[in-house]
Design an enzyme around this catalytic site. Sequence first.
Site, PDB file in Angstrom:
ATOM      1  N   ASP A 297       5.678 -16.859 -30.211  1.00  0.00           N
ATOM      2  CA  ASP A 297       4.483 -16.157 -30.685  1.00  0.00           C
ATOM      3  C   ASP A 297       3.274 -17.096 -30.578  1.00  0.00           C
ATOM      4  O   ASP A 297       3.424 -18.319 -30.579  1.00  0.00           O
ATOM      5  CB  ASP A 297       4.732 -15.746 -32.140  1.00  0.00           C
ATOM      6  CG  ASP A 297       3.532 -15.146 -32.798  1.00  0.00           C
ATOM      7  OD1 ASP A 297       2.812 -14.373 -32.136  1.00  0.00           O
ATOM      8  OD2 ASP A 297       3.300 -15.443 -33.999  1.00  0.00           O
TER       9      ASP A 297
ATOM     10  N   ASP B 297      -0.310 -16.591 -32.357  1.00  0.00           N
ATOM     11  CA  ASP B 297      -1.093 -16.815 -33.584  1.00  0.00           C
ATOM     12  C   ASP B 297      -0.220 -17.330 -34.717  1.00  0.00           C
ATOM     13  O   ASP B 297       0.820 -16.742 -35.020  1.00  0.00           O
ATOM     14  CB  ASP B 297      -1.776 -15.513 -34.028  1.00  0.00           C
ATOM     15  CG  ASP B 297      -2.760 -15.029 -32.990  1.00  0.00           C
ATOM     16  OD1 ASP B 297      -3.320 -15.872 -32.269  1.00  0.00           O
ATOM     17  OD2 ASP B 297      -2.945 -13.803 -32.888  1.00  0.00           O
TER      18      ASP B 297
END
Length: 175
Positions: A7, A9
């Site tokens: 991922d 963020d």
Amino acid sequence: MKRIAIDMDEVMADAVTEHLARYNQDHNERITKDDLQGKWLWDVVSVDRHAALESYLRSDDFFDVLHVMPEAQRVIEALQSRYDVFIATAAMEVPTSFMSKYRWLAKHFPFIPASHIVFCGNKSILRADYLIDDNPRQLKRFEGEGIIYTSPHNIHVNGYRRVNDWLDVEKMFLG
Ligand SMILES: [Mg+2]
């Protein structure tokens, strides 16, 4: 090679710090990461200010200025020698962010080919052995093994192997 999806963020990019800074500056508040233990920023900011929170994420320069999480570049580059590494970001949550997210990755992670970047919504579509993500919602529906990356909002979440930083990721996958 096993495949790892990562991922963006709160795992590669420190979005919360910038989000807090912009919100605090405009609203003359002093919310810190300590106030976010077990909570999303949306939980501590009053509903009438949620539109403002959204607008920061939509602004053109938001992602461009985000800091890289410490050691992320070195460890991800090292992971590439033993794993098939993909970046998977729920960019559909902020569709205006596509270009700036792509620019940010190209600038800070030039060794990740565009073919290994996935802009998605629901991460259950991913076919990978592992997903390193801070969001329990995405980990829950992922079909491989979810690894939770510590962020203030998820500190009370159980049920996943946990990494607190990139040195932990290094130990788990390369140790
Ligand atoms: Mg995230």
